[in-house]
Design an enzyme around this catalytic site. Sequence first.
Site: not given
Ligand code: NAD
Length: 256
Positions: A20-21, A23, A71-72, A163, A165, A167, A196
């Site tokens: 998920g790098g 974005s 697609d993971l 979600y 569950t 996490k 975030i």
């Molecule tokens: N943003 C927040 O407030 C927040 C809070 C708590 C935890 N998190 C966790 O931090 C991590 C990153 O969050 P974020 O806000 O940057 O999320 P985001 O949605 O901005 O980024 C997630 C990335 O994963 C990729 N992705 C999604 N589904 C995919 C798939 N099936 N195959 C491959 N890639 C896929 C997306 O394209 C994206 O680039 C996540 O695990 C999220 O649960 C985020």
Amino acid sequence: MTLPGSQFADLRNRGVLVTGGGSGIGAALVEGFARQGARVAFIDIAENASRALADRLATETGQRPEFIAADLTDVGAARAAAAAAVAALGSIRVLVNNAARDDRQPLEAVTGESWDESLAVNLRHFFFLSQAIAPHMRQTGGGSIINFSSIAFMLNMPEIPAYATAKAGIIGLTKSLAGKLGPDNIRVNAILPGMIVTERQRRLWLTEDSIARMQERQCLKRVLVAEDLVGPCLFLASDCSGAMTAQAMIIDGGVS
Ligand SMILES: NC(=O)c1ccc[n+]([C@@H]2O[C@H](COP(=O)([O-])OP(=O)(O)OC[C@H]3O[C@@H](n4cnc5c(N)ncnc54)[C@H](O)[C@@H]3O)[C@@H](O)[C@H]2O)c1
């Protein structure tokens, strides 16, 4: 917010794989590791954003991170992507399981299919990527796996049953993998971010009001951004945290 200025000398040339790098937080991590001089690969489903990131970092750092489109949620595709990352980097010492999708689902709307989909995108690939990469870490003397959980599962949030569950499950998975892989000098830890404020979060879920309410709950009275996760992740990846495994690190500005 800028990336941390500190350098971790042991991360230079280290093979790092981030899921998920393309974005959000993952993109900040790819950039953070690249600026440490690490050799970085990342997996994402979003091809345009990912290629744009790889192009920008190639120009700015002189080294192009390896983007692998996959697609993971598809276990076969996840395994193939892990193999492609090993082929591209040669050795991998750091795996950051970060990809996720925090869809909201009212209780009444959850179906068997949507439940399985949520666990597939938020939990299952954390296991299969770890399973695929651990043998390569073992061969090179050890490694560090960092799993992204969330404080969301502890906040009684009503609209995210699957979600939350997933996490919470990531904490259990982290501890089980730490027990299994510790004898091979592979450390496994979790990071639990708070709110975030990324571009996607703003677009889909957050309002000025909800951001202000969370800041009220935080000890630190500022908005947290993706770059705030980079320092903690570098620390867990580096030998600086060499005796730390099976732990969950909360980065939420002091909510919990
Ligand atoms: N943003 C927040 O407030 C927040 C809070 C708590 C935890 N998190 C966790 O931090 C991590 C990153 O969050 P974020 O806000 O940057 O999320 P985001 O949605 O901005 O980024 C997630 C990335 O994963 C990729 N992705 C999604 N589904 C995919 C798939 N099936 N195959 C491959 N890639 C896929 C997306 O394209 C994206 O680039 C996540 O695990 C999220 O649960 C985020």
